[in-house]
Every structure is written in structure tokens, then in C-alpha cells.
Design a protein around this motif. Structure first.
Motif, mmCIF file in Angstrom:
data_model
loop_
_atom_site.group_PDB
_atom_site.id
_atom_site.type_symbol
_atom_site.label_atom_id
_atom_site.label_comp_id
_atom_site.label_asym_id
_atom_site.label_seq_id
_atom_site.Cartn_x
_atom_site.Cartn_y
_atom_site.Cartn_z
ATOM 1 N N PHE A 52 10.732 -15.654 24.213
ATOM 2 C CA PHE A 52 9.823 -14.784 24.946
ATOM 3 C C PHE A 52 8.385 -14.869 24.474
ATOM 4 O O PHE A 52 7.465 -14.764 25.274
ATOM 5 N N THR A 53 8.195 -15.023 23.169
ATOM 6 C CA THR A 53 6.838 -15.017 22.624
ATOM 7 C C THR A 53 6.799 -15.722 21.266
ATOM 8 O O THR A 53 7.691 -15.515 20.433
ATOM 9 N N ALA A 153 19.813 -9.794 28.162
ATOM 10 C CA ALA A 153 19.506 -8.376 28.374
ATOM 11 C C ALA A 153 18.008 -8.129 28.478
ATOM 12 O O ALA A 153 17.558 -7.268 29.248
ATOM 13 N N LEU A 154 17.207 -8.890 27.719
ATOM 14 C CA LEU A 154 15.750 -8.695 27.724
ATOM 15 C C LEU A 154 15.039 -9.456 28.842
ATOM 16 O O LEU A 154 13.911 -9.110 29.193
ATOM 17 N N THR A 155 15.666 -10.481 29.384
ATOM 18 C CA THR A 155 15.014 -11.324 30.387
ATOM 19 C C THR A 155 14.444 -10.536 31.579
ATOM 20 O O THR A 155 13.304 -10.794 31.974
ATOM 21 N N PRO A 156 15.145 -9.562 32.151
ATOM 22 C CA PRO A 156 14.553 -8.833 33.274
ATOM 23 C C PRO A 156 13.297 -8.041 32.903
ATOM 24 O O PRO A 156 12.503 -7.686 33.765
ATOM 25 N N PHE A 162 6.911 -8.450 26.769
ATOM 26 C CA PHE A 162 6.223 -9.580 26.143
ATOM 27 C C PHE A 162 5.122 -10.114 27.047
ATOM 28 O O PHE A 162 5.201 -11.237 27.531
ATOM 29 N N PRO A 163 4.063 -9.344 27.264
ATOM 30 C CA PRO A 163 2.982 -9.799 28.148
ATOM 31 C C PRO A 163 2.039 -10.780 27.431
ATOM 32 O O PRO A 163 0.822 -10.635 27.469
#
Length: 167
Positions: A52-53, A153-156, A162-163
Motif C-alpha cells: 500500500f505504501t 481486508a485493507l484493499t477496499p 494510504f493516500p
């Protein structure tokens, strides 16, 4: 985000990941699973966060370093265990375009490095292949199962959580 906000964001993410890693390692340690020949560090599930980051990478490294130090590991374990986490986190980030491969680098890095640490830093008499199998199995549970569950779980919520402007 402007440059100052971006830097604050990255530092904050790294600090939160490090803190989570330490807390989850202590939870695993309470059950005797944070170190040794058979280990399932719940905190290793966080090694998917570089998907994600990139801000997660220093957090994972600092979290592992602090966890190893605070749980009483010997110096070679602190150094090489942290190195294994760094290699795994960088590999996870490098494979971020292949979602199902993201947990592979931390599994392999720990499976290869940790048995040697156990042998030479702790004088564990078990064979290296045996320890590779046991550490690898624990990493497969932590990174492969729990890590992928966390990733999905975090993908949506990735844009909200995580901008990061580097993606």
C-alpha cells in the motif's frame, strides 16, 4: 498533499506500523511464539503493508528492531532478524503489482536467515533444513495466511488509509 504534509504522513505511518509491530510481537511472545525454532509472529502479517505504501518499510524495520531488542534477543538476532525484515519489506514493495506474491519475500528472507541466527547466536542444535522448515511454516502462517487476509481486508480502504502521493 504538499511536501511537508507528505513527510509528516510518511513519518506517522512508519511510527504506527512500528508500534503495531511491537505490540503484536509482544502478543505473540506472551504465547511463546515470537522467537525460537517454532515461531509464528503475528506482527509478520504487517509485512504486506508495503503493498500500500513505501512508508511502511521503515516502520517494519524499526518495529522489528525494537521488538527483538525489547524481547531480549541477542545482538546477532537483533541485527540479522531486522535485516531479514528489511529484505522482506523491500521485496514486498518490489512485488506490489502482484498481490498474491507480496508475502513471498518476507517468508523467504526469514526462512533463509533466521535458522542461521538460531544456530550460531543461540546454539540451537537442530539441523538448518529442519529450522528452515519450521521457521518457513510459521512465516507462511503469519505472512501468507494472516498477511494476505490483512491485504485483502485493507484493499477496499486503500485510498482512505494510504493516500500516498508516490503511488
Amino acid at each position: 498533499m504538499n511536501a511537508k504534509t507528505t513527510n509528516i504522513y510518511r513519518i506517522t505511518v512508519a511510527a504506527m506500523v512500528a508500534a503495531l509491530y511491537v505490540v503484536l510481537t509482544f502478543a505473540s511472545n506472551a504465547f511463546g511464539l515470537a522467537s525460537g525454532v517454532i515461531q509464528v509472529r503475528i506482527s509478520e502479517a504487517l509485512t504486506v503493508l508495503p503493498f500500500f505504501t513505501p512508508a511502511a518499510i521503515p516502520g517494519l524495520v524499526i518495529g522489528c528492531l525494537l521488538s527483538n531488542w525489547l524481547t531480549g534477543c541477542v545482538l546477532p538476532d537483533i541485527i540479522f532478524g531486522t535485516l531479514a525484515t528489511l529484505i522482506g519489506a523491500l521485496g514486498s514493495y518490489a512485488l506490489r503489482k502482484y498481490k498474491f506474491l507480496v508475502p513471498v519475500p518476507p517468508i523467504l528472507a526469514n526462512m533463509i536467515i533466521v535458522p542461521w541466527v538460531l544456530r550460531f547466536a543461540y546454539d540451537v542444535p537442530d539441523g538448518i533444513p529442519y529450522m528452515m522448515a519450521t521457521v518457513g511454516a510459521g512465516e507462511l502462517i503469519s505472512c501468507g495466511v494472516l498477511g494476505l487476509a490483512l491485504l485483502f481486508a485493507l484493499t477496499p480502504f486503500r485510498r482512505t488509509l494510504f493516500p500516498d502521493t508516490t503511488r
